[in-house]
Design a protein around this motif. Sequence first.
Motif, mmCIF file in Angstrom:
data_model
loop_
_atom_site.group_PDB
_atom_site.id
_atom_site.type_symbol
_atom_site.label_atom_id
_atom_site.label_comp_id
_atom_site.label_asym_id
_atom_site.label_seq_id
_atom_site.Cartn_x
_atom_site.Cartn_y
_atom_site.Cartn_z
ATOM 1 N N ALA A 75 20.714 -2.060 15.699
ATOM 2 C CA ALA A 75 20.962 -1.278 16.905
ATOM 3 C C ALA A 75 20.824 0.213 16.619
ATOM 4 N N GLY A 76 20.161 0.916 17.544
ATOM 5 C CA GLY A 76 19.990 2.361 17.415
ATOM 6 C C GLY A 76 18.707 2.789 16.736
ATOM 7 N N ARG A 77 17.975 1.866 16.160
ATOM 8 C CA ARG A 77 16.738 2.244 15.452
ATOM 9 C C ARG A 77 15.606 2.476 16.443
ATOM 10 N N ASN A 78 14.860 3.571 16.241
ATOM 11 C CA ASN A 78 13.665 3.866 17.038
ATOM 12 C C ASN A 78 12.689 4.643 16.153
ATOM 13 N N LEU A 102 0.809 -1.215 0.000
ATOM 14 C CA LEU A 102 0.000 0.000 0.000
ATOM 15 C C LEU A 102 0.843 1.266 0.000
ATOM 16 N N TYR A 103 2.020 1.225 0.630
ATOM 17 C CA TYR A 103 2.773 2.462 0.831
ATOM 18 C C TYR A 103 4.235 2.374 0.424
ATOM 19 N N ALA A 104 4.830 1.177 0.369
ATOM 20 C CA ALA A 104 6.265 1.044 0.114
ATOM 21 C C ALA A 104 6.534 0.849 -1.370
ATOM 22 N N GLN A 105 7.667 1.367 -1.815
ATOM 23 C CA GLN A 105 8.074 1.131 -3.190
ATOM 24 C C GLN A 105 8.682 -0.258 -3.320
ATOM 25 N N VAL A 106 8.873 -0.690 -4.540
ATOM 26 C CA VAL A 106 9.263 -2.073 -4.805
ATOM 27 C C VAL A 106 10.618 -2.388 -4.195
ATOM 28 N N THR A 107 10.637 -3.347 -3.306
ATOM 29 C CA THR A 107 11.864 -3.840 -2.674
ATOM 30 C C THR A 107 11.733 -5.347 -2.498
ATOM 31 N N PRO A 108 12.846 -6.048 -2.318
ATOM 32 C CA PRO A 108 12.732 -7.478 -2.021
ATOM 33 C C PRO A 108 11.890 -7.712 -0.770
ATOM 34 N N SER A 109 11.107 -8.774 -0.771
ATOM 35 C CA SER A 109 10.187 -9.017 0.341
ATOM 36 C C SER A 109 10.917 -9.269 1.652
ATOM 37 N N SER A 110 12.192 -9.655 1.600
ATOM 38 C CA SER A 110 12.943 -9.917 2.829
ATOM 39 C C SER A 110 13.382 -8.629 3.527
ATOM 40 N N TRP A 111 13.272 -7.476 2.853
ATOM 41 C CA TRP A 111 13.704 -6.216 3.441
ATOM 42 C C TRP A 111 12.572 -5.601 4.256
ATOM 43 N N GLU A 112 11.994 -6.357 5.139
ATOM 44 C CA GLU A 112 10.903 -5.841 5.952
ATOM 45 C C GLU A 112 11.414 -4.873 7.010
ATOM 46 N N CYS A 113 12.657 -5.066 7.456
ATOM 47 C CA CYS A 113 13.330 -4.102 8.320
ATOM 48 C C CYS A 113 14.794 -4.063 7.917
ATOM 49 N N ASP A 114 15.566 -3.160 8.544
ATOM 50 C CA ASP A 114 16.962 -2.999 8.118
ATOM 51 C C ASP A 114 17.857 -4.133 8.567
ATOM 52 N N GLY A 115 17.369 -4.981 9.477
ATOM 53 C CA GLY A 115 18.206 -6.060 9.980
ATOM 54 C C GLY A 115 18.593 -7.085 8.941
ATOM 55 N N LEU A 116 17.812 -7.214 7.857
ATOM 56 C CA LEU A 116 18.112 -8.193 6.812
ATOM 57 C C LEU A 116 18.583 -7.546 5.522
ATOM 58 N N MET A 117 18.809 -6.236 5.542
ATOM 59 C CA MET A 117 19.252 -5.553 4.329
ATOM 60 C C MET A 117 20.765 -5.651 4.168
ATOM 61 N N PRO A 118 21.244 -5.887 2.964
ATOM 62 C CA PRO A 118 22.691 -5.848 2.719
ATOM 63 C C PRO A 118 23.230 -4.444 2.951
ATOM 64 N N VAL A 119 24.446 -4.374 3.425
ATOM 65 C CA VAL A 119 25.046 -3.065 3.689
ATOM 66 C C VAL A 119 25.129 -2.241 2.415
ATOM 67 N N GLY A 120 25.414 -2.904 1.310
ATOM 68 C CA GLY A 120 25.516 -2.193 0.043
ATOM 69 C C GLY A 120 24.207 -1.529 -0.359
ATOM 70 N N ALA A 121 23.094 -2.195 -0.074
ATOM 71 C CA ALA A 121 21.789 -1.619 -0.410
ATOM 72 C C ALA A 121 21.496 -0.400 0.455
ATOM 73 N N ILE A 122 21.861 -0.478 1.733
ATOM 74 C CA ILE A 122 21.650 0.668 2.631
ATOM 75 C C ILE A 122 22.487 1.850 2.160
ATOM 76 N N GLU A 123 23.755 1.594 1.790
ATOM 77 C CA GLU A 123 24.639 2.659 1.325
ATOM 78 C C GLU A 123 24.155 3.257 0.006
ATOM 79 N N ALA A 124 23.440 2.450 -0.796
ATOM 80 C CA ALA A 124 22.924 2.932 -2.074
ATOM 81 C C ALA A 124 21.662 3.771 -1.911
ATOM 82 N N GLY A 125 21.160 3.865 -0.697
ATOM 83 C CA GLY A 125 19.991 4.692 -0.437
ATOM 84 C C GLY A 125 18.672 3.949 -0.434
ATOM 85 N N CYS A 126 18.717 2.631 -0.524
ATOM 86 C CA CYS A 126 17.474 1.860 -0.471
ATOM 87 C C CYS A 126 16.929 1.855 0.959
ATOM 88 N N GLN A 127 15.621 1.839 1.085
ATOM 89 C CA GLN A 127 14.976 1.830 2.392
ATOM 90 C C GLN A 127 14.173 0.552 2.586
#
Length: 480
Positions: free
Chosen positions: A281-284, A209-234
């Motif tokens: 860690a650090g997310r709120n 309903l609200y998120a742009q297209v991302t892999p279904s496993s990226w439900e939170c940042d804990g499973l995101m690859p570091v490279g994807a985070i650095e590339a600006g993916c949310q």
Amino acid sequence: MAKTQRLKSFCFQLRFKSTQLFILGGAVLLALLVSVLCIGFTIRFEVQHEVANVADVDYWKDWVAIEQKLWYDRGIEELKRAMRVHSRQRQPRQLLMLMVHGIDAPALAAARFASADGNSSSNSDFIWDRFSHAARLKNSCSYSSPCDAAAAFRSLWSGVPLAAVQRLRNNCSSRESELLSVLRQAQLAGFRTGLVTNQRLTGALGSALYAQVTPSSWECDGLMPVGAIEAGCQDVAQQLISSAAGQSFNVLLGGGRQLFNAKVPSYEWDPVDELLCRARAGRNLLRDWRNQKLKLRPSRRFELVQQAQELSSINGSSLEYLLGVLANGDLSGNARAPTLQLMLHKAMQVLQRPGVGHLLLVEHYVQPQLAVSQQLQLLNATLSQLLGHKDQLTLVVLTNGNYLSASRDMSEETQLVSTLEKAFQGPELELQRRLQQMPSESLLFAQGPKSVLFYGVHDETYLAQTLSHALGIDVFGRQL
């Protein structure tokens, strides 16, 4: 002179007879006209008031058994309701959609009838069975590999075919991959919006309903690859808090606390779900949501609640925004989670405003450890309390949620056909098991303005397109 007198007498008699004939002819014509008018008014009255209806003719039904007469009378009442159904062309100002996962056509049929031992107390009088229109939505996941729930729901809410959604799935950094859901379109058109779920707010249905297209496993940042985070993916949780669609929700009620915050309380009745994503860690993000709302005008009140008793105590009518994250994982995993009835009551308080339309999506996963018939009766009772508004379009969608795994290269239907001859040679129970494993189409029941649009069998894309049309908005959220 005598000849002239006779001529005058003849003319006088002829004129008198002509007058008589004219009067007689006029009377006949007037009688015919009155008769025609009476017949016309009688037919019109019978059509409008159903006087000429089989229900008003006793004939043979008085001579049949009492049991048959009873059911005949019930059938006539149902027929009367069907004859009163008509297409309402006005646009709905309210949309309520209840999507129930874990119930397909066989499960619904079984819940309508008592068990074989006769001890079932099931109430088969479901409110959606009395809705004026019904349709079926195809399960294209049965014919696609790989296919997951996230892609299927994105296709459902955006109106884009499943194959196209899957091509865009891993392209989170491109603006070309953005898809506007029907809910986002409604927000842009000025509708108030809400999501209530007994799962996670970041689950497959909600994220579409609200998120742009991302892999279904990226439900939170804990499973995101570091490279994807650095590339600006949310990740999905971040997009719920920071995206325009996520910030525009007036109501959000569900679970998933451990995806928003790194530190969450863990109780015996609400444990941390180790099978789900955990925030880094650090997310709120819940604090971030509160800070965002504090920057708005003081008149735009909001509430953030995390316990059932907190939700019960608020006055939703005075709130502009309500966020309730009521479990660490799925809401169904919290033994002290609020009831669906309470959540919907508070959601409607927040959404209902004079002269403003709203759209509320409700997701409910049937819990396998509980009796299906009891859960359906609870949903039935809850939904019955939300009907009655003349400008509300109500949809109930029942689906088994049977999405095939990525390793499948054919549908269950294809597998069944290829082994049908062999199956018929096996035991009857084995055949029944194979039939029950077939992914079924979703059942859709519709009631209210524009419900006539829902009929027949359609692809998933039909739902979003039809809802946009019913609400009078286009793909860019403009009022038509």
